[in-house]
Design a protein around this motif. Structure first.
Motif: not given
Length: 370
Positions: A281-284, A361-370
């Motif tokens: 959501r934050m990346a978008l 939250l940091d969007p990049q770190q959030a997207l890396r979470i499995e």
């Protein structure tokens, strides 16, 4: 609850009377007179009295007849609590005399019988009449101890919660100690002790030694027992209700804390499970404020549904709390308005912390979470 009397700076002492001297009313009346003379002479004593009963503990019930009034099918006009008291009783407890007069030393065994009634008695049995001057016959036919002549009502006093602070005042008849029948005096001496009441200037405990000494001299050596202040009696009379209140307060506080912990834990877990979603959501383009509002609304939506269900259940379950309450309606509007606000505020605090964490939250770190 206003008890109807002033309990501050009043000392009470019990005295059991035995022997031939106190088997008749004349002996008890003389003791009352002598004892009060001695007590009133003590420096620091404002007033004193002598009675069978104390406020909050009047336990006698007797039928009576209003002289000249038809009774119908019942042999009595009605029933009322009964007690005896010496002059000074109402001044000791600062109970207002609304109409008429107080007892005096002239209301002795040789004088015409008199009585004082409380406001509830007057409203119930003399709703459209002036009770002053009316005559009542107390306890006729109940037993030989109660046989007496009609008494004239000479005063009306304010109501006192004689049955306890959690009960409405009930009708009460008060007669002078010096005018109680001999049979009733003897019966009373076999049932319970008489009670001295002393109002003092300042702490009553500092007068105990002087008061007990004078009462021993007046009674010929009789000891006193259960020396306590009226304030202590009032506190003890509500001990059970105070315990129930404390217990329910503890349970309520625990429930509120557990609810807050539960909401916080649920929302924290939800945020953790949706970490990738938040990152996307934050990346978008969703800003941090929008993310926080999303989490808050999700949690508060559940909390509001719970509050609505709780209010409905509260209305349905109030009848189970009726026995705990006095002077408060089971559906008290203030309670039903305040509790949802408090619970909603607790829920908002429990939701706000995870929502704030999610918005950081940091969007990049959030997207890396499995």
């Amino acid at each position: 609850v206003d008890p109807g009397f002033d309990a501050h700076d009043v000392l009470t002492l019990e005295m059991s009377l035995t022997g031939d001297r106190y088997a008749k009313t004349a002996g008890v009346a003389q003791l009352s007179h002598d004892g009060r003379d001695r007590l009133d002479a003590i420096p620091g004593v404002e007033s004193s009295s002598f009675s069978c009963c104390l406020p909050l503990s009047v336990g006698y019930g007797l039928p009576f007849n209003v002289v000249g009034r038809p009774t119908g099918k019942s042999p009595y006009t009605g029933g009322s609590s009964w007690m005896s008291a010496s002059p000074g009783y109402f001044s000791v407890f600062k109970i207002p005399i609304l109409r008429g007069r107080d007892f005096t030393e002239q209301d002795d065994g040789s004088a015409p019988g008199v009585a004082i009634i409380n406001e509830t008695f007057a409203k119930r049995y003399f709703p459209k009449q002036n009770p002053l001057g009316q005559q009542i016959l107390i306890g006729k036919g109940v037993g030989p101890q109660f046989t007496e002549n009609p008494r004239q009502i000479v005063g009306v006093v304010a109501d006192v919660h004689d049955g306890g602070l959690n009960r409405d005042p009930f009708p009460l008849m008060i007669v002078p100690t010096a005018q109680v029948t001999d049979g009733m005096t003897k019966l009373n001496s076999n049932i319970q002790p008489m009670i001295w009441m002393v109002r003092t200037h300042g702490d009553p405990h500092q007068y105990i030694t002087a008061i007990t000494r004078q009462l021993r001299l007046a009674s010929g050596g009789f000891p006193v027992a259960r020396v306590q202040t009226m304030s202590e009696i009032v506190v003890n009379s509500t001990a059970r209700q105070d315990f129930n209140m404390l217990l329910l307060t503890i349970f309520g506080a625990m429930a509120l804390i557990l609810a807050a912990i539960g909401i916080y834990g649920l929302m924290a877990y939800s945020v953790q499970q949706r970490t990738q979603e938040m990152g996307i959501r934050m990346a978008l383009g969703a800003d941090r404020g929008r993310i926080r509002e999303l989490v808050v609304w999700q949690g508060m939506r559940l909390a509001i549904v719970g509050v609505v269900i709780g209010i409905a259940a509260g209305f349905g379950l109030t009848r189970f709390l009726a026995s705990f309450l006095y002077g408060v309606k089971t559906w008290d509007p203030l309670v039903f308005a305040t509790v949802p606000v408090v619970l909603s505020a607790v829920a908002l605090l429990a939701v706000w912390l995870p929502a704030t964490r999610a918005s950081r939250l940091d969007p990049q770190q959030a997207l890396r979470i499995e």
